[in-house]
Design a protein around this motif. Structure first.
Motif, PDB file in Angstrom:
ATOM      1  N   ARG A 138       3.440   0.216  -5.508  1.00 43.67           N
ATOM      2  CA  ARG A 138       2.875  -0.791  -6.413  1.00 43.67           C
ATOM      3  C   ARG A 138       1.753  -0.187  -7.279  1.00 43.67           C
ATOM      4  O   ARG A 138       1.586  -0.557  -8.439  1.00 43.67           O
ATOM      5  N   SER A 139       0.988   0.747  -6.708  1.00 45.32           N
ATOM      6  CA  SER A 139      -0.073   1.416  -7.477  1.00 45.32           C
ATOM      7  C   SER A 139       0.520   2.199  -8.637  1.00 45.32           C
ATOM      8  O   SER A 139      -0.026   2.229  -9.745  1.00 45.32           O
ATOM      9  N   SER A 140       1.663   2.862  -8.369  1.00 47.69           N
ATOM     10  CA  SER A 140       2.292   3.677  -9.412  1.00 47.69           C
ATOM     11  C   SER A 140       2.919   2.819 -10.507  1.00 47.69           C
ATOM     12  O   SER A 140       3.196   3.305 -11.601  1.00 47.69           O
TER      13      SER A 140
ATOM     14  N   TYR B 212       1.874   7.594 -15.589  1.00 45.72           N
ATOM     15  CA  TYR B 212       1.959   6.756 -14.389  1.00 45.72           C
ATOM     16  C   TYR B 212       3.252   7.088 -13.649  1.00 45.72           C
ATOM     17  O   TYR B 212       4.123   7.801 -14.155  1.00 45.72           O
TER      18      TYR B 212
ATOM     19  N   MET C 259       2.009   0.173  -0.890  1.00 41.99           N
ATOM     20  CA  MET C 259       0.797   0.313  -1.706  1.00 41.99           C
ATOM     21  C   MET C 259       0.949   1.411  -2.757  1.00 41.99           C
ATOM     22  O   MET C 259       0.564   1.235  -3.916  1.00 41.99           O
TER      23      MET C 259
ATOM     24  N   LEU D  61      -8.203   1.327  -5.959  1.00 40.81           N
ATOM     25  CA  LEU D  61      -7.666   0.700  -7.164  1.00 40.81           C
ATOM     26  C   LEU D  61      -8.704  -0.163  -7.884  1.00 40.81           C
ATOM     27  O   LEU D  61      -8.517  -0.512  -9.049  1.00 40.81           O
TER      28      LEU D  61
ATOM     29  N   LEU E  38      -6.704   2.680  -0.109  1.00 38.75           N
ATOM     30  CA  LEU E  38      -6.016   2.642  -1.398  1.00 38.75           C
ATOM     31  C   LEU E  38      -6.341   1.349  -2.159  1.00 38.75           C
ATOM     32  O   LEU E  38      -6.521   1.360  -3.381  1.00 38.75           O
ATOM     33  N   ARG E  39      -6.447   0.247  -1.433  1.00 38.88           N
ATOM     34  CA  ARG E  39      -6.811  -1.019  -2.084  1.00 38.88           C
ATOM     35  C   ARG E  39      -8.186  -0.904  -2.750  1.00 38.88           C
ATOM     36  O   ARG E  39      -8.391  -1.370  -3.881  1.00 38.88           O
TER      37      ARG E  39
ATOM     38  N   HIS F  32      -0.949   3.777 -12.818  1.00 38.59           N
ATOM     39  CA  HIS F  32      -1.613   4.921 -12.188  1.00 38.59           C
ATOM     40  C   HIS F  32      -0.591   6.012 -11.858  1.00 38.59           C
ATOM     41  O   HIS F  32       0.544   5.718 -11.498  1.00 38.59           O
TER      42      HIS F  32
ATOM     43  N   VAL G 202       0.360   8.472  -9.143  1.00 41.55           N
ATOM     44  CA  VAL G 202       0.096   8.579  -7.698  1.00 41.55           C
ATOM     45  C   VAL G 202       0.839   9.789  -7.142  1.00 41.55           C
ATOM     46  O   VAL G 202       2.050   9.937  -7.359  1.00 41.55           O
TER      47      VAL G 202
ATOM     48  N   THR H  78       1.429   0.093 -11.677  1.00 44.29           N
ATOM     49  CA  THR H  78       0.360  -0.631 -12.399  1.00 44.29           C
ATOM     50  C   THR H  78      -0.475   0.315 -13.248  1.00 44.29           C
ATOM     51  O   THR H  78      -1.676   0.131 -13.414  1.00 44.29           O
TER      52      THR H  78
END
Length: 550
Positions: A393-395, A304, A390, A370, A366-367, A399, A401, A397
């Motif tokens: 925050r994705s990275s 991640y 985005m 996920l 992106l939302r 993931h 990215v 949780t």
């Protein structure tokens, strides 16, 4: 006025061939029908470059590089195509009452007399290489014929009929132009309306050059045809538009992105030529040094975190991203991308095209991604605060990215993200590493020569603890259009955001502090990476200085 000397005598006088070799060639010429110069080159007695240098320095006949010459259509019309091909002669321009003609054999006095009688003008000869001349003759007369046919049809047909008919001259002209751009390895084709002409320019190996000029009254049918191909609104000329289409060269299919932009003289069109083969570049073959490749592979092996590829437009960021995705693509991994546009299609990767008019932006896409249980997410570009938040925050949780960002170098990325409104602790927590890159032209292997390093360049090497006496340059040849360069490669700097760097990020330090720490940890700046590639004979210092600061 050219002195009436024979090529064979000049070659013997200069010591390039022996009298015996000349006599043998003259005997063979009777049966072969070849010109003496061509025969001597075919037999390996001389090279074409030796012939050109002899004529240039002994007789003062200028040598021209046709790709740098503006070829006047009025001059081309003075000599019929069959005569031009017969004598390997291309009219370039009319100057002081004389017709300037490029020839591969400027001592062919029968041909010169034939051209003089055909045009009723004095002929002044310049010399060009045979290969470049044949290519230029074919291109000039094909384009001239298409332009002539277009102007004739415009008098009899409506514009709608012209752009809709697949056999019309405008279709032939655009097919020739795009095919020529593909064969020359161009990445972009520009149709630029000026006050009285349409200038056609190709970007080859990152450098623009003018290829053709058309009358301005052809702008309507050219833009109309390209808009139809790209699926653009043909009646809308006041706002920019974007589209795409495929073009079959006969050998391969090229994906073409088209962009229109209203200017004061009409719509400027740019075609971006995308070769699908570029999407298949392996991560080991995109220019990484051994050290940087090891760091990059380690970076993308993380489960991640956020990895950013930075650099200006056209610096190869997308190719690097796609190479990383190919390296990571396995059956047990779900990779989803959101791009604008999707430049290349990758097998086994779920790719999403941004569509703002339908409400599908980077952030909304992106939302949704996920919620699709991804392992790896690729976002085409971080453009604004919403997208930046985005991807951060994705990275965080679980993931991995990957994305791109426009910055000048790797260390300026931290403060760039903070300028976009991202809190320092979020940048520190999420960012795994950064790759900054540029594209440099590579030395043509056909005319590569080793030379002494001039003093100013030697000082650059010494300032970076490198001692060299010689390096390589390209002299210029037909294969590289006399530029000395053929193809491009990337130069990189790879920065790992480790524990010490994260402490500095939280403290919001200036870029110089980040760079100072990185250098202590073994970071190799992009200029130094380029300098190592100069030392190994891949590119030149001049090219390195063109694309990045020292």
């Amino acid at each position: 006025m050219i002195q009436r000397k024979r090529l064979g005598d000049l070659l013997v006088e200069s010591g390039l061939i022996t009298p015996q070799q000349l006599q043998q060639a003259l005997e063979e010429q009777k049966d072969s029908g070849l010109k003496l110069g061509d025969l001597l080159i075919a037999r390996g007695y001389i090279t074409e470059q030796q012939k050109i240098e002899l004529l240039e320095f002994q007789l003062g006949i200028p040598h021209v590089q046709l790709h740098r010459q503006k070829i006047d259509d009025k001059a081309v019309r003075l000599i019929p195509m069959n005569l031009a091909k017969k004598h390997q002669a291309l009219p370039l321009r009319i100057e002081s009452g004389k017709l300037i003609v490029a020839m591969s054999d400027p001592l062919d006095y029968y041909a010169i007399d034939d051209l003089r009688m055909s045009t009723d003008m004095l002929i002044e000869v310049v010399i060009a290489t045979k290969e470049e001349l044949n290519r230029a003759i074919s291109r000039s007369y094909q384009v001239q014929q298409s332009v002539h046919d277009m102007l004739e049809d415009m008098d009899t047909d409506t514009e709608d009929e012209e752009i809709a008919d697949e056999s019309s001259p405008v279709v032939n002209l655009l097919n020739q132009t795009i095919s020529q751009a593909v064969s020359l390895g161009a990445s972009d084709v520009h149709f630029e309306p000026q006050e009285a002409i349409i200038k056609v320019r190709f970007r080859i190996d990152g450098v623009l050059r003018t290829e053709n000029e058309f009358p301005i009254n052809m702008l309507g049918v050219i833009t109309g045809r390209l808009k139809i191909l790209g699926g653009l609104n043909i009646t809308e000329k006041r706002v920019p538009q974007d589209g795409r289409f495929e073009f079959d060269t006969g050998l391969k299919r090229i994906d073409i992105r088209i962009s229109s932009l209203p200017t004061i003289h009409g719509e400027k069109l740019v075609l971006r030529l995308l070769d699908p083969a570029n999407a298949n570049r392996e991560i080991d073959n995109i220019g990484f040094s051994e050290q940087n490749l090891s760091l990059f592979k380690k970076m993308i092996a993380a489960p991640y975190g956020l990895i950013l590829i930075t650099g200006p437009t056209g610096s190869g960021k997308t190719t690097t991203l796609y190479s990383a995705l190919r390296y990571l693509n396995r059956d047990d991994v779900n990779i989803v991308t959101v791009e604008d546009p999707v430049e290349y299609q990758l097998n086994g990767v779920n790719q999403v095209q941004v569509n703002p008019s339908a409400g599908l932006s980077y952030s909304t896409g992106l939302r949704s991604i996920l919620r699709q249980d991804p392992d790896i997410v690729m976002v085409g570009e971080v453009r604004d605060n919403e997208t930046a938040e985005m991807v951060i925050r994705s990275s965080m949780t679980g993931h991995l990215v990957l994305s791109t960002l426009h910055t000048n170098d790797a260390v300026s990325t931290f403060n760039r993200l903070m300028d976009m409104g991202i809190e320092p602790f979020l940048v520190s927590s999420s960012l795994r590493g950064i790759v900054a890159q540029r594209l440099v032209r590579t030395i043509c292997t056909s005319c590569k020569v080793e030379v002494e390093i001039p003093s100013p360049h030697r000082e650059i090497f010494e300032a970076n603890q490198m001692k060299l006496e010689k390096y390589y340059i390209g002299k210029g040849c037909d294969r590289c259009n006399q530029t000395g360069y053929r193809g491009r490669m990337a130069i990189h700097e790879v920065l790992i955001a480790d524990g010490e760097m994260k402490k500095l990020i939280v403290q919001v330090k200036p870029d110089t502090d980040y760079k100072e720490l990185a250098l202590k940890q073994g970071f190799r700046p992009i200029f130094l990476d380029g300098l190592y590639k100069v030392a190994t004979g891949l590119t030149t210092i001049s090219e390195l200085q063109r694309v990045c600061m020292e």
